[in-house]
Design a protein around this motif. Structure first.
Motif, short mmCIF file in Angstrom:
data_model
loop_
_atom_site.label_atom_id
_atom_site.label_comp_id
_atom_site.label_asym_id
_atom_site.label_seq_id
_atom_site.Cartn_x
_atom_site.Cartn_y
_atom_site.Cartn_z
N MET A 22 0.82 -1.21 0.00
CA MET A 22 0.00 0.00 0.00
C MET A 22 0.85 1.26 0.00
SD MET A 22 -1.58 0.38 3.82
CE MET A 22 -1.73 -1.30 4.35
N GLU A 23 0.26 2.33 -0.50
CA GLU A 23 0.92 3.64 -0.48
C GLU A 23 1.00 4.10 0.97
OE1 GLU A 23 2.39 5.80 -2.70
OE2 GLU A 23 2.27 4.09 -4.05
N GLN A 24 2.20 4.44 1.40
CA GLN A 24 2.38 4.82 2.80
C GLN A 24 2.38 6.34 3.00
OE1 GLN A 24 2.45 2.57 5.18
NE2 GLN A 24 2.47 0.82 3.81
N HIS A 25 2.51 7.08 1.92
CA HIS A 25 2.62 8.54 2.02
C HIS A 25 2.00 9.17 0.79
CE1 HIS A 25 4.52 12.48 2.55
NE2 HIS A 25 4.75 12.11 3.80
N PRO A 26 1.28 10.28 0.93
CA PRO A 26 0.64 10.89 -0.25
C PRO A 26 1.64 11.47 -1.25
CG PRO A 26 0.26 12.23 1.72
CD PRO A 26 0.93 10.97 2.18
N LEU A 37 4.76 11.35 -3.71
CA LEU A 37 5.43 10.31 -4.48
C LEU A 37 6.89 10.16 -4.05
CD1 LEU A 37 4.85 8.35 -6.81
CD2 LEU A 37 5.67 10.10 -8.37
N GLU A 39 9.54 4.76 0.83
CA GLU A 39 9.75 3.56 0.04
C GLU A 39 9.92 2.38 0.99
OE1 GLU A 39 13.05 2.33 -3.17
OE2 GLU A 39 12.37 4.41 -3.27
#
Length: 182
Positions: A42-46, A48, A52
């Motif tokens: 899942m994306e952990q931070h809005p 880009l 990582e």
């Protein structure tokens, strides 16, 4: 004085007076494999590339100097690595052709009259020179090329030995495909 400084530094770390240098990296442990896979996928931070995630290797395999490197430095290293790999792929054919021509007995004999006379007196030498060519190609492709690709992969500032090996493997695979079909 060196021993005293070392003892003082160790004492300040042990007593908690100094915590070390803050870094933009961390290690997290999970109790279940489902949680690990969720964190990896899942994306952990809005923003880009702000965060990582990857599976942490054994502490002995971590390149501690590369942990927490600035994102711009890592990205520049990756671009340099790709550029070096592409340059190597494009120039490797010329390098190998040069080596093959150096060991091509007919071409060498045409260029050097003295070698032609030596080969006429010692016909077995021609067989030896013909065996050297594939041996040199083997040494270059299987011995030297992986070392070069691994050195190029170090430009990417991998966090672990496993990341370094994976990068070198992908470069070798791409190199093999390009060399086979070009």
């Amino acid at each position: 004085t060196i021993v005293t400084t070392t003892v003082e530094a160790a004492t300040s770390l042990i007593t908690g007076q100094e915590d070390g240098t803050p870094d933009d990296a961390g290690f997290v442990t999970f109790k279940s494999l489902v949680a690990v896979n969720g964190a990896l996928q899942m994306e952990q931070h809005p923003e880009l590339f702000a965060l990582e995630t990857e599976i942490a290797p054994s502490p002995n395999d971590i390149f501690w100097g590369n942990v927490g490197k600035d994102r711009g430095v890592i990205q520049t290293g990756r671009y340099a690595s790709v550029a070096a790999t592409v340059t190597l792929c494009l120039s490797w054919t010329f390098i190998v052709t040069f080596i093959v021509n150096l060991t091509n007995v007919d071409c060498l004999a045409e260029e050097n009259a003295q070698l032609e006379r030596v080969l006429a007196r010692n016909p077995w030498l021609e067989s030896v020179l013909q065996v050297i060519s594939p041996l040199l190609l083997l040494i270059f492709n299987e011995g030297l090329l992986p070392v070069i690709l691994k050195a190029i992969s170090r430009f990417e500032f991998p966090a672990s030995d496993a990341s370094l090996e994976a990068s070198a493997f992908w470069k070798m695979a791409a190199f093999s495909v390009i060399q086979t079909f070009l």
